[in-house]
Design a protein around this motif. Structure first.
Motif, PDB file in Angstrom:
ATOM      1  N   UNK A   1       0.840  -1.174  -0.004  1.00 40.60           N
ATOM      2  CA  UNK A   1       0.086   0.146   0.141  1.00 40.60           C
ATOM      3  C   UNK A   1       0.891   1.279  -0.009  1.00 40.60           C
ATOM      4  N   UNK A   2       1.955   1.219   0.925  1.00 34.58           N
ATOM      5  CA  UNK A   2       2.864   2.449   0.947  1.00 34.58           C
ATOM      6  C   UNK A   2       3.367   2.660  -0.463  1.00 34.58           C
ATOM      7  N   UNK A   3       3.935   1.660  -1.140  1.00 37.99           N
ATOM      8  CA  UNK A   3       4.456   1.907  -2.271  1.00 37.99           C
ATOM      9  C   UNK A   3       3.590   2.399  -3.514  1.00 37.99           C
ATOM     10  N   UNK A   4       2.362   1.966  -3.320  1.00 36.63           N
ATOM     11  CA  UNK A   4       1.345   2.329  -4.469  1.00 36.63           C
ATOM     12  C   UNK A   4       1.050   3.794  -4.207  1.00 36.63           C
ATOM     13  N   UNK A   5       1.199   4.460  -2.660  1.00 41.78           N
ATOM     14  CA  UNK A   5       0.634   5.658  -2.564  1.00 41.78           C
ATOM     15  C   UNK A   5       1.628   6.467  -3.025  1.00 41.78           C
ATOM     16  N   UNK A   6       3.171   6.236  -2.767  1.00 39.21           N
ATOM     17  CA  UNK A   6       4.256   6.926  -3.099  1.00 39.21           C
ATOM     18  C   UNK A   6       4.160   6.927  -4.746  1.00 39.21           C
ATOM     19  N   UNK A   7       3.783   5.919  -5.157  1.00 38.48           N
ATOM     20  CA  UNK A   7       3.812   6.135  -6.904  1.00 38.48           C
ATOM     21  C   UNK A   7       2.812   7.035  -7.438  1.00 38.48           C
ATOM     22  N   UNK A   8       1.626   6.830  -6.674  1.00 42.58           N
ATOM     23  CA  UNK A   8       0.333   7.859  -6.995  1.00 42.58           C
ATOM     24  C   UNK A   8       0.794   9.309  -6.885  1.00 42.58           C
ATOM     25  N   UNK A   9       1.408   9.708  -5.813  1.00 46.80           N
ATOM     26  CA  UNK A   9       2.108  10.878  -5.494  1.00 46.80           C
ATOM     27  C   UNK A   9       2.968  11.434  -6.501  1.00 46.80           C
ATOM     28  N   UNK A  10       3.929  10.663  -6.776  1.00 48.00           N
ATOM     29  CA  UNK A  10       4.826  11.058  -7.916  1.00 48.00           C
ATOM     30  C   UNK A  10       3.964  11.177  -9.165  1.00 48.00           C
ATOM     31  N   UNK A  11       3.154  10.549  -9.524  1.00 49.27           N
ATOM     32  CA  UNK A  11       2.183  10.653 -10.649  1.00 49.27           C
ATOM     33  C   UNK A  11       1.651  12.035 -10.676  1.00 49.27           C
ATOM     34  N   UNK A  12       1.178  12.437  -9.562  1.00 46.48           N
ATOM     35  CA  UNK A  12       0.341  13.795  -9.586  1.00 46.48           C
ATOM     36  C   UNK A  12       1.343  14.997  -9.782  1.00 46.48           C
ATOM     37  N   UNK A  13       2.840  14.513  -9.648  1.00 48.87           N
ATOM     38  CA  UNK A  13       3.466  15.824 -10.077  1.00 48.87           C
ATOM     39  C   UNK A  13       3.385  16.507 -11.253  1.00 48.87           C
ATOM     40  N   UNK A  14       3.721  15.643 -12.360  1.00 50.06           N
ATOM     41  CA  UNK A  14       3.547  16.189 -13.680  1.00 50.06           C
ATOM     42  C   UNK A  14       2.160  16.591 -14.089  1.00 50.06           C
ATOM     43  N   UNK A  15       1.165  15.795 -13.557  1.00 47.48           N
ATOM     44  CA  UNK A  15      -0.379  16.281 -13.612  1.00 47.48           C
ATOM     45  C   UNK A  15      -0.622  17.765 -13.310  1.00 47.48           C
ATOM     46  N   UNK A  16      -0.026  18.020 -12.123  1.00 45.40           N
ATOM     47  CA  UNK A  16      -0.197  19.184 -11.436  1.00 45.40           C
ATOM     48  C   UNK A  16       0.616  20.224 -12.281  1.00 45.40           C
ATOM     49  N   UNK A  17       1.917  20.185 -12.668  1.00 47.35           N
ATOM     50  CA  UNK A  17       2.612  21.015 -13.375  1.00 47.35           C
ATOM     51  C   UNK A  17       1.850  21.187 -14.596  1.00 47.35           C
ATOM     52  N   UNK A  18       1.330  20.139 -15.258  1.00 50.62           N
ATOM     53  CA  UNK A  18       0.908  20.268 -16.643  1.00 50.62           C
ATOM     54  C   UNK A  18      -0.558  21.118 -16.804  1.00 50.62           C
ATOM     55  N   UNK A  19      -1.298  20.696 -15.746  1.00 48.56           N
ATOM     56  CA  UNK A  19      -2.636  21.523 -15.633  1.00 48.56           C
ATOM     57  C   UNK A  19      -2.456  22.953 -15.293  1.00 48.56           C
ATOM     58  N   UNK A  20      -1.490  23.211 -14.384  1.00 57.16           N
ATOM     59  CA  UNK A  20      -1.372  24.707 -13.989  1.00 57.16           C
ATOM     60  C   UNK A  20      -0.895  25.370 -15.072  1.00 57.16           C
ATOM     61  N   UNK A  21       0.141  24.745 -15.983  1.00 55.87           N
ATOM     62  CA  UNK A  21       0.712  25.435 -17.067  1.00 55.87           C
ATOM     63  C   UNK A  21      -0.259  25.670 -18.362  1.00 55.87           C
ATOM     64  N   UNK A  22      -1.101  24.848 -18.274  1.00 55.64           N
ATOM     65  CA  UNK A  22      -2.153  24.864 -19.499  1.00 55.64           C
ATOM     66  C   UNK A  22      -3.093  26.137 -18.894  1.00 55.64           C
ATOM     67  N   UNK A  23      -3.387  26.121 -17.778  1.00 52.94           N
ATOM     68  CA  UNK A  23      -4.328  27.201 -17.214  1.00 52.94           C
ATOM     69  C   UNK A  23      -3.850  28.536 -17.205  1.00 52.94           C
ATOM     70  N   UNK A  24      -2.448  28.779 -16.800  1.00 55.54           N
ATOM     71  CA  UNK A  24      -1.601  29.850 -16.872  1.00 55.54           C
ATOM     72  C   UNK A  24      -1.684  30.436 -18.284  1.00 55.54           C
ATOM     73  N   UNK A  25      -1.586  29.676 -19.158  1.00 56.81           N
ATOM     74  CA  UNK A  25      -1.092  29.987 -20.789  1.00 56.81           C
ATOM     75  C   UNK A  25      -2.696  30.376 -21.197  1.00 56.81           C
ATOM     76  N   UNK A  26      -3.772  29.743 -20.664  1.00 54.11           N
ATOM     77  CA  UNK A  26      -5.203  30.243 -21.055  1.00 54.11           C
ATOM     78  C   UNK A  26      -5.363  31.533 -20.571  1.00 54.11           C
ATOM     79  N   UNK A  27      -5.250  31.720 -19.463  1.00 57.07           N
ATOM     80  CA  UNK A  27      -5.547  32.857 -18.591  1.00 57.07           C
ATOM     81  C   UNK A  27      -4.775  34.223 -19.087  1.00 57.07           C
ATOM     82  N   UNK A  28      -3.563  33.837 -19.673  1.00 58.19           N
ATOM     83  CA  UNK A  28      -2.687  35.131 -20.142  1.00 58.19           C
ATOM     84  C   UNK A  28      -3.092  35.216 -21.416  1.00 58.19           C
ATOM     85  N   UNK A  29      -3.688  34.350 -22.190  1.00 52.64           N
ATOM     86  CA  UNK A  29      -4.114  34.617 -23.486  1.00 52.64           C
ATOM     87  C   UNK A  29      -5.219  35.566 -23.747  1.00 52.64           C
ATOM     88  N   UNK A  30      -5.966  35.763 -22.595  1.00 49.54           N
ATOM     89  CA  UNK A  30      -7.068  36.692 -22.516  1.00 49.54           C
ATOM     90  C   UNK A  30      -6.836  38.043 -23.092  1.00 49.54           C
TER      91      UNK A  30
END
Length: 310
Positions: A1-30
């Motif tokens: 279980x601990x290994x699974x949680x650690x893997x899921x937390x690592x997977x969240x890092x690129x998702x977080x940066x990717x989504x915030x970058x897209x949001x940032x680009x869309x907002x500043x394209x207004x």
């Protein structure tokens, strides 16, 4: 279980940066310039505008702006400064987010209780008149837009019957939040009901349910222990992803009932082109969504012991 949680937390890092970058680009394209918007129709001198753009980092490359923004969040929990008021965005978030969180949490409770109850009621009576009635009601709720339902409920319960307040004056008063919470939860409630109904009806024909009935177990135990735990897995998946949708979807509901939460702040940020405030609010919603998805994955093993995490 601990290994699974650690893997899921690592997977969240690129998702977080990717989504915030897209949001940032869309907002500043207004279109428009938030600094020029401070001066209204009068306008400001080029020197003053240039100085303010430099102060807020708007004269830099957009990717450098994103880098500085993320560095401030990760190192100092600094979401920037609201240009219009000069307040830190964290203060704006501190005022708006608890209001929407209270409204979204109230709507989420209504969605769970009524949605699952109606789904179980219809699923245990699949093919009968009660099942058809629930399907028709939920289809109607899905079909009616949120803003239409909001104005209908305000007209009936606030204007005509005068049972409830038309607007929310005190966001800590759950009596005033009841009507907007119902409006916010309606569409999701209908989806939960239909999903629960389908899952219950399918599992009623499963071998383990027939075996439990043949062993003479009480119907309450068969439904509450054996049937519900397996049938709720797809429902929990939907509920986990719907948390972020409820908070984001509060924009329309808060506008209808004059609630000063994330919805109103997002609307004002779009009008004023307050990119920093808007990105900060959406970043919080992204984090809520990622945490909710992780908790849903961990709940699978609780609901179904056959699921194991390597």
């Amino acid at each position: 279980m601990g290994r699974y949680v650690a893997r899921r937390l690592l997977q969240m890092i690129p998702v977080f940066f990717g989504t915030t970058l897209l949001i940032f680009l869309m907002v500043y394209a207004l279109p428009g310039d938030p600094v020029r918007g401070l001066f209204g129709d009068k306008g400001g001198s080029p020197q003053v505008i240039a100085a303010l753009r430099h102060e807020y980092g708007l004269d830099q490359n957009i990717f450098m702006q994103y880098f500085n923004y993320m560095k401030g969040i990760l190192l100092h929990a600094d979401f920037g400064t609201q240009i219009a008021s000069g307040r830190p965005v964290t203060d704006v978030l501190g005022d708006a987010f608890p209001v929407t969180l209270r409204l979204g949490g109230f709507a989420f409770v209504i969605e769970i209780i009524l949605g699952i109850s109606l789904g179980v009621f219809a699923g245990l009576r699949a093919g009968r008149a009660a099942d058809t009635s629930v399907l028709l009601v939920t289809l109607l709720l899905i079909s009616v837009p949120v803003f239409v339902l909001g104005f209908i409920l305000k007209w009936i319960f606030a204007d005509e019957l005068q049972w409830l307040e038309p607007n929310v004056n005190d966001p800590t008063n759950y009596g005033q939040l009841l009507m907007p919470a119902i409006v916010l939860a309606t569409a999701s409630l209908a989806y939960v009901s239909r999903l629960t109904r389908t899952s219950i009806a399918e599992n009623m024909r499963a071998d383990y349910v027939r075996t439990a009935i043949a062993k003479g177990l009480p119907r309450r135990r068969v439904v509450g222990v054996h049937l519900m735990r397996n049938s709720l897995i797809p429902v929990v998946t939907y509920l986990g992803t719907d948390i972020g949708a409820l908070l984001g979807g509060a924009v329309v509901t808060e506008g209808i009932f004059n609630i000063q939460g994330i919805g109103g702040t997002i609307y004002q940020s779009i009008v004023r082109r307050e990119g920093t405030t808007l990105v900060g609010l959406v970043t919080i919603l992204v984090l809520v969504y990622l945490v909710a998805s992780l908790l849903v994955d961990l709940l699978y093993a609780v609901l179904d012991p056959r699921i194991r995490y390597a």
